[in-house]
Design a protein around this motif. Structure first.
Motif, PDB file in Angstrom:
ATOM      1  N   GLY A  23       3.990 -13.932  -0.948  1.00  0.00           N
ATOM      2  CA  GLY A  23       3.104 -14.270   0.158  1.00  0.00           C
ATOM      3  C   GLY A  23       1.910 -13.334   0.211  1.00  0.00           C
ATOM      4  O   GLY A  23       2.054 -12.114   0.056  1.00  0.00           O
ATOM      5  N   ALA A  24       0.727 -13.903   0.426  1.00  0.00           N
ATOM      6  CA  ALA A  24      -0.497 -13.095   0.473  1.00  0.00           C
ATOM      7  C   ALA A  24      -1.280 -13.368   1.747  1.00  0.00           C
ATOM      8  O   ALA A  24      -2.502 -13.471   1.735  1.00  0.00           O
ATOM      9  N   GLY A  25      -0.537 -13.514   2.866  1.00  0.00           N
ATOM     10  CA  GLY A  25      -1.179 -13.520   4.170  1.00  0.00           C
ATOM     11  C   GLY A  25      -1.346 -12.086   4.643  1.00  0.00           C
ATOM     12  O   GLY A  25      -1.359 -11.138   3.845  1.00  0.00           O
ATOM     13  N   GLN A  26      -1.460 -11.906   5.946  1.00  0.00           N
ATOM     14  CA  GLN A  26      -1.670 -10.571   6.505  1.00  0.00           C
ATOM     15  C   GLN A  26      -0.559  -9.606   6.093  1.00  0.00           C
ATOM     16  O   GLN A  26      -0.819  -8.487   5.658  1.00  0.00           O
ATOM     17  N   ALA A  27       0.684 -10.043   6.199  1.00  0.00           N
ATOM     18  CA  ALA A  27       1.809  -9.153   5.900  1.00  0.00           C
ATOM     19  C   ALA A  27       1.874  -8.817   4.415  1.00  0.00           C
ATOM     20  O   ALA A  27       2.092  -7.660   4.032  1.00  0.00           O
ATOM     21  N   GLY A  28       1.703  -9.814   3.562  1.00  0.00           N
ATOM     22  CA  GLY A  28       1.782  -9.579   2.128  1.00  0.00           C
ATOM     23  C   GLY A  28       0.668  -8.682   1.622  1.00  0.00           C
ATOM     24  O   GLY A  28       0.890  -7.789   0.790  1.00  0.00           O
ATOM     25  N   LEU A  29      -0.564  -8.900   2.109  1.00  0.00           N
ATOM     26  CA  LEU A  29      -1.679  -8.057   1.674  1.00  0.00           C
ATOM     27  C   LEU A  29      -1.528  -6.635   2.188  1.00  0.00           C
ATOM     28  O   LEU A  29      -1.875  -5.671   1.498  1.00  0.00           O
ATOM     29  N   SER A  30      -1.014  -6.495   3.409  1.00  0.00           N
ATOM     30  CA  SER A  30      -0.768  -5.156   3.928  1.00  0.00           C
ATOM     31  C   SER A  30       0.247  -4.422   3.055  1.00  0.00           C
ATOM     32  O   SER A  30       0.055  -3.248   2.700  1.00  0.00           O
ATOM     33  N   ALA A  31       1.327  -5.105   2.680  1.00  0.00           N
ATOM     34  CA  ALA A  31       2.331  -4.490   1.813  1.00  0.00           C
ATOM     35  C   ALA A  31       1.730  -4.116   0.461  1.00  0.00           C
ATOM     36  O   ALA A  31       1.977  -3.015  -0.067  1.00  0.00           O
ATOM     37  N   ALA A  32       0.926  -5.012  -0.107  1.00  0.00           N
ATOM     38  CA  ALA A  32       0.314  -4.734  -1.408  1.00  0.00           C
ATOM     39  C   ALA A  32      -0.624  -3.529  -1.329  1.00  0.00           C
ATOM     40  O   ALA A  32      -0.666  -2.686  -2.233  1.00  0.00           O
ATOM     41  N   PHE A  33      -1.382  -3.429  -0.237  1.00  0.00           N
ATOM     42  CA  PHE A  33      -2.265  -2.277  -0.046  1.00  0.00           C
ATOM     43  C   PHE A  33      -1.463  -0.981  -0.056  1.00  0.00           C
ATOM     44  O   PHE A  33      -1.843   0.011  -0.725  1.00  0.00           O
ATOM     45  N   HIS A  34      -0.355  -0.954   0.660  1.00  0.00           N
ATOM     46  CA  HIS A  34       0.438   0.273   0.751  1.00  0.00           C
ATOM     47  C   HIS A  34       1.175   0.559  -0.555  1.00  0.00           C
ATOM     48  O   HIS A  34       1.399   1.743  -0.880  1.00  0.00           O
ATOM     49  N   LEU A  35       1.528  -0.472  -1.302  1.00  0.00           N
ATOM     50  CA  LEU A  35       2.109  -0.224  -2.631  1.00  0.00           C
ATOM     51  C   LEU A  35       1.101   0.497  -3.528  1.00  0.00           C
ATOM     52  O   LEU A  35       1.466   1.413  -4.274  1.00  0.00           O
ATOM     53  N   ARG A  36      -0.154   0.097  -3.454  1.00  0.00           N
ATOM     54  CA  ARG A  36      -1.185   0.777  -4.232  1.00  0.00           C
ATOM     55  C   ARG A  36      -1.372   2.210  -3.751  1.00  0.00           C
ATOM     56  O   ARG A  36      -1.590   3.123  -4.557  1.00  0.00           O
ATOM     57  N   ARG A  37      -1.286   2.413  -2.451  1.00  0.00           N
ATOM     58  CA  ARG A  37      -1.495   3.756  -1.910  1.00  0.00           C
ATOM     59  C   ARG A  37      -0.447   4.748  -2.393  1.00  0.00           C
ATOM     60  O   ARG A  37      -0.729   5.944  -2.517  1.00  0.00           O
ATOM     61  N   VAL A  38       0.785   4.262  -2.648  1.00  0.00           N
ATOM     62  CA  VAL A  38       1.825   5.186  -3.124  1.00  0.00           C
ATOM     63  C   VAL A  38       1.859   5.268  -4.645  1.00  0.00           C
ATOM     64  O   VAL A  38       2.778   5.860  -5.210  1.00  0.00           O
TER      65      VAL A  38
END
Length: 374
Positions: A23-38
């Motif tokens: 999923g790439a709605g608000q929740a999915g994109l937020s998760a993907a952003f934080h995966l990149r941050r770590v």
């Protein structure tokens, strides 16, 4: 950490990754952003799969008359504000363009359109994610599929005999389509009231029907009130019950448009009808209303059927949760589910899920004697 290709059944390759985000709605994109941050890299350590044809999550399917200025509580994604949006422009266009720019800015490389058919137990302690573009073997899963794909249609006697048009909010075409029609709108949420206020200017007649008396909320709705409402929804998913929307426990916030609708009689709520006839509806007291259209603004259910092979549902019908984690499988996190099914809740859930999975992956690497790189 990096991905690899391992052997699959019948010669089909299975790609191994650390995390699959569905999923790439608000929740999915937020998760993907934080995966990149770590420190995880898209298309190497994690993949984001989305079955929608373009960026925008569920917003891309919203009706044209829902302009950005009418949207309640749209919170920016982490790390990038939404600025300069024209309030008169359709929300589907504004938020779709914003999500598109967000994916590009942070290099999230969303795979679309991809249908996830099933998630089941795989080999070596991994989850097997079967999709239309192939199979992934993942150490962890973030499910962010939301609810838009599962509109809820109540069933009432005689429903199949109705000779008019029945449609759901998910396919609401805008108020002009109801010109000269007699319309029954079913539902007690924000979508129902928005539809009614729009349709009333075009329709020959409207009737508003709900199962429960609507609750209109006066006064401010601050952080404390928001936390209390989310806590009520969170308790349900902790018990393994199907989640209710946050709006269902907060009531409808009174604004000038709703006040005008109440004063004009447009928002004159009627109790639920007993049955549907070929030409309308009948109440228990014998009263009838003729209708050309029944519009079901009756909400949505979580789109989680692809998780069925994991047997995560409890006796109550929902998935028991602790935070974002499924209690029966620590590898599975649900964001945008239950208490996080709002734009600000989805942002927080994405961060929380990644923080937990980061610790899970680190523990696995320590047990395996691998260098900890997350």
């Amino acid at each position: 950490m990096n991905d690899s290709v391992v052997g699959g059944v019948g010669g089909a390759a299975v790609r191994a990754v650390d995390v699959v985000v569905i999923g790439a709605g608000q929740a999915g994109l937020s998760a993907a952003f934080h995966l990149r941050r770590v420190g995880l890299e898209p298309d190497r350590d994690f993949v984001v799969l989305d079955h929608a044809p373009r960026p925008g999550g569920a917003w891309q399917f919203r009706w044209p008359s829902l302009t950005y200025g009418k949207v309640h509580g749209m919170h920016a994604l982490p790390g990038m504000e939404l600025t300069g949006a024209d309030p008169a422009r359709p929300s589907s266009e504004v938020i779709g363009a914003y999500f598109d720019a967000y994916e590009e800015t942070f290099g999230l490389r969303v795979h679309r359109p991809v249908d996830v058919r099933a998630v089941r137990e795989g080999e070596g302690g991994r989850l097997r994610v079967e999709t239309s573009e192939g199979v992934y073997a993942t150490r962890a899963l973030i499910n962010a599929t939301g609810t838009w794909d599962r509109p809820f249609w109540p069933r009432y006697p005689g429903q199949e005999t109705f000779r008019g048009v029945q449609l759901h909010t998910a396919r609401y075409p805008g108020p002009e389509a109801f010109a000269g029609k007699r319309v029954i709108v079913v539902g007690g949420g924000a979508s129902a009231t928005q539809h009614l206020l729009e349709i009333a200017d075009h329709a020959a007649a409207t009737t508003w029907v709900t199962r429960r008396e609507p609750v209109f909320r006066e006064g401010p709705f601050g952080e404390a009130e928001g936390r209390a409402a989310v806590a009520l929804v969170e308790e349900r998913v902790r018990q393994g019950l199907p989640p209710r929307s946050v709006v269902s426990v907060t009531g409808l916030p009174l604004n000038d448009a709703l006040r005008a609708g109440i004063a004009d009689g447009v928002l004159d709520r009627q109790p639920m009808f007993e049955r549907i006839t070929p030409t309308g509806a009948v109440w228990a007291d014998g009263r009838t209303v003729e209708a050309d259209v029944i519009l079901w603004a009756t909400g949505f259910r979580p789109a989680i059927d692809h998780l069925a092979p994991l047997r995560l549902r409890g006796p109550g019908g929902g998935i028991r949760m602790e935070g974002t984690r499924a209690l029966l499988d620590e590898r599975v996190h649900l964001v945008g589910y239950g208490p996080s099914a709002s734009t600000i809740g989805a942002n927080r859930a994405g961060r929380a899920a990644v923080n937990e999975l980061r610790r899970l992956l680190a523990r696995e690497e320590e047990r395996a004697g691998e260098p900890v790189t997350v």
